[in-house]
Design a protein around this motif. Structure first.
Motif, PDB file in Angstrom:
ATOM      1  N   TRP A  36       0.727  -0.984  -0.156  1.00 36.04           N
ATOM      2  CA  TRP A  36      -0.043  -0.224   0.167  1.00 36.04           C
ATOM      3  C   TRP A  36       1.034   1.347   0.208  1.00 36.04           C
ATOM      4  O   TRP A  36       0.319   2.066  -0.428  1.00 36.04           O
ATOM      5  CB  TRP A  36      -1.353   0.234   1.257  1.00 36.04           C
ATOM      6  CG  TRP A  36      -2.164  -1.071   1.328  1.00 36.04           C
ATOM      7  CD1 TRP A  36      -2.345  -1.842   1.461  1.00 36.04           C
ATOM      8  CD2 TRP A  36      -3.435  -0.690   0.159  1.00 36.04           C
ATOM      9  NE1 TRP A  36      -3.793  -2.567   0.932  1.00 36.04           N
ATOM     10  CE2 TRP A  36      -3.906  -1.742  -0.281  1.00 36.04           C
ATOM     11  CE3 TRP A  36      -3.482   0.350  -0.931  1.00 36.04           C
ATOM     12  CZ2 TRP A  36      -5.359  -1.890  -0.712  1.00 36.04           C
ATOM     13  CZ3 TRP A  36      -4.728  -0.310  -1.840  1.00 36.04           C
ATOM     14  CH2 TRP A  36      -5.788  -1.368  -1.498  1.00 36.04           C
ATOM     15  N   ALA A  37       2.293   1.560   0.447  1.00 35.25           N
ATOM     16  CA  ALA A  37       3.134   2.306   1.159  1.00 35.25           C
ATOM     17  C   ALA A  37       3.558   2.219  -0.821  1.00 35.25           C
ATOM     18  O   ALA A  37       3.500   3.540  -1.152  1.00 35.25           O
ATOM     19  CB  ALA A  37       4.042   2.020   1.526  1.00 35.25           C
ATOM     20  N   GLY A  38       4.116   1.829  -1.044  1.00 40.24           N
ATOM     21  CA  GLY A  38       4.122   1.339  -2.132  1.00 40.24           C
ATOM     22  C   GLY A  38       3.187   2.170  -3.582  1.00 40.24           C
ATOM     23  O   GLY A  38       2.839   3.203  -4.389  1.00 40.24           O
ATOM     24  N   LEU A  39       2.336   1.362  -3.555  1.00 45.04           N
ATOM     25  CA  LEU A  39       1.769   2.294  -4.224  1.00 45.04           C
ATOM     26  C   LEU A  39       0.509   3.631  -3.798  1.00 45.04           C
ATOM     27  O   LEU A  39       0.610   4.113  -5.282  1.00 45.04           O
ATOM     28  CB  LEU A  39      -0.161   1.096  -4.792  1.00 45.04           C
ATOM     29  CG  LEU A  39       0.159   0.016  -4.924  1.00 45.04           C
ATOM     30  CD1 LEU A  39      -1.089  -0.967  -4.353  1.00 45.04           C
ATOM     31  CD2 LEU A  39       0.414  -0.226  -6.383  1.00 45.04           C
ATOM     32  N   LEU A  40       0.982   3.741  -2.646  1.00 43.65           N
ATOM     33  CA  LEU A  40       0.132   5.304  -2.567  1.00 43.65           C
ATOM     34  C   LEU A  40       1.101   6.385  -3.003  1.00 43.65           C
ATOM     35  O   LEU A  40       0.881   7.526  -4.088  1.00 43.65           O
ATOM     36  CB  LEU A  40       0.542   5.524  -0.763  1.00 43.65           C
ATOM     37  CG  LEU A  40      -0.242   6.593  -0.754  1.00 43.65           C
ATOM     38  CD1 LEU A  40      -1.676   7.590  -1.399  1.00 43.65           C
ATOM     39  CD2 LEU A  40      -0.358   6.879   1.197  1.00 43.65           C
ATOM     40  N   ALA A  41       2.422   6.133  -3.137  1.00 45.09           N
ATOM     41  CA  ALA A  41       3.932   6.398  -2.948  1.00 45.09           C
ATOM     42  C   ALA A  41       3.820   7.097  -4.641  1.00 45.09           C
ATOM     43  O   ALA A  41       3.843   8.109  -5.464  1.00 45.09           O
ATOM     44  CB  ALA A  41       4.769   6.181  -2.784  1.00 45.09           C
ATOM     45  N   LEU A  42       3.481   5.944  -5.398  1.00 48.22           N
ATOM     46  CA  LEU A  42       3.528   6.452  -7.016  1.00 48.22           C
ATOM     47  C   LEU A  42       1.917   6.645  -7.388  1.00 48.22           C
ATOM     48  O   LEU A  42       2.653   8.053  -8.080  1.00 48.22           O
ATOM     49  CB  LEU A  42       3.382   4.524  -7.518  1.00 48.22           C
ATOM     50  CG  LEU A  42       3.531   4.510  -8.970  1.00 48.22           C
ATOM     51  CD1 LEU A  42       4.652   4.864  -9.555  1.00 48.22           C
ATOM     52  CD2 LEU A  42       3.162   2.872  -9.097  1.00 48.22           C
ATOM     53  N   ALA A  43       1.249   6.982  -6.497  1.00 48.04           N
ATOM     54  CA  ALA A  43      -0.150   7.667  -6.782  1.00 48.04           C
ATOM     55  C   ALA A  43       0.139   8.772  -6.221  1.00 48.04           C
ATOM     56  O   ALA A  43      -1.079  10.162  -7.017  1.00 48.04           O
ATOM     57  CB  ALA A  43      -1.493   6.879  -6.122  1.00 48.04           C
ATOM     58  N   VAL A  44       0.592   9.339  -6.089  1.00 49.02           N
ATOM     59  CA  VAL A  44       1.463  10.965  -5.175  1.00 49.02           C
ATOM     60  C   VAL A  44       2.247  11.382  -6.249  1.00 49.02           C
ATOM     61  O   VAL A  44       2.198  12.289  -6.914  1.00 49.02           O
ATOM     62  CB  VAL A  44       1.690  10.391  -3.960  1.00 49.02           C
ATOM     63  CG1 VAL A  44       2.058  11.973  -3.184  1.00 49.02           C
ATOM     64  CG2 VAL A  44       0.809  10.107  -2.775  1.00 49.02           C
ATOM     65  N   GLY A  45       2.958  10.758  -6.595  1.00 45.65           N
ATOM     66  CA  GLY A  45       4.670  10.590  -6.799  1.00 45.65           C
ATOM     67  C   GLY A  45       4.507  11.181  -8.421  1.00 45.65           C
ATOM     68  O   GLY A  45       4.834  11.789  -9.403  1.00 45.65           O
ATOM     69  N   LEU A  46       3.876  10.255  -9.485  1.00 44.73           N
ATOM     70  CA  LEU A  46       3.798  10.621 -10.495  1.00 44.73           C
ATOM     71  C   LEU A  46       3.037  11.147 -11.371  1.00 44.73           C
ATOM     72  O   LEU A  46       3.766  12.305 -12.052  1.00 44.73           O
ATOM     73  CB  LEU A  46       2.949   9.121 -11.549  1.00 44.73           C
ATOM     74  CG  LEU A  46       3.419   8.765 -12.930  1.00 44.73           C
ATOM     75  CD1 LEU A  46       4.676   8.353 -13.316  1.00 44.73           C
ATOM     76  CD2 LEU A  46       3.094   7.882 -13.189  1.00 44.73           C
ATOM     77  N   PRO A  47       1.669  11.970 -10.543  1.00 46.09           N
ATOM     78  CA  PRO A  47       0.946  12.889 -10.730  1.00 46.09           C
ATOM     79  C   PRO A  47       2.138  14.638 -10.494  1.00 46.09           C
ATOM     80  O   PRO A  47       1.847  15.131 -11.598  1.00 46.09           O
ATOM     81  CB  PRO A  47      -0.358  12.686 -10.123  1.00 46.09           C
ATOM     82  CG  PRO A  47      -0.300  11.810 -10.052  1.00 46.09           C
ATOM     83  CD  PRO A  47       0.843  11.047  -9.603  1.00 46.09           C
TER      84      PRO A  47
END
Length: 167
Positions: A36-47
């Motif tokens: 979940w932390a990896g998915l959230l980091a990706l969802a925050v960092g990419l956009p």
């Protein structure tokens, strides 16, 4: 934590035999934390990196930092869970900051359920849920091996029927 015989202690003055939870529960919780932390980091960092610029993409480190902080806390929480079968009741102890010890008399149990969701089944885990007449005293033991959960369910059901018949 005891990993020996699941027998209860006989005399009232004896200490209960405490059993801890298997390490599979800790592995499952830590894997979910990382996922979940990896998915959230990706969802925050990419956009943020695409639309606001690379310096804003550093905000993706916040979920990863939170996960690193939670990693040892999950271990402490897992170590705090334990249960003991006594002659007349089941003890469940848990908590690090706020320690709770629940005592469930066998004669008060109305229903003992063994459940296992898809993630728990993947990790070979089951949860036992104890229902009593008062909803506030319902208790659960997460992360048990399915064989241990079924053994505990059968034993608690047997003891509950014997104790309630004597009321």
């Amino acid at each position: 934590m005891e990993t020996g015989s699941p027998e209860t202690t006989g005399a009232a003055g004896d200490e209960p035999v405490w059993r801890g939870l298997p390490p599979g529960l800790l592995r499952m919780r830590r894997l979910l934390l990382v996922l979940w932390a990896g998915l959230l980091a990706l969802a925050v960092g990419l956009p943020l990196g695409l639309f606001a610029g690379p310096p804003w993409a550093a905000c993706a480190l916040l979920p990863l930092t939170a996960a690193a902080w939670c990693w040892p806390l999950l271990g402490r929480n897992w170590r705090s869970w334990r249960y003991a079968e006594r002659a007349d009741d089941l003890l469940i102890s848990r908590g690090v900051l706020w320690c709770e010890e629940t005592v469930v008399p066998y004669g008060r149990m109305q229903l003992v359920e063994v459940t296992s969701g898809p993630v728990e089944r993947y990790f070979g885990l089951a949860r036992i849920q104890l229902h009593t007449a008062a909803a506030a005293t319902d208790a659960a033991i997460p992360g048990l091996a399915p064989a241990e959960a079924e053994r505990l369910r059968d034993r608690l059901t047997e003891l509950g029927e014997a104790r309630s018949a004597g009321l």
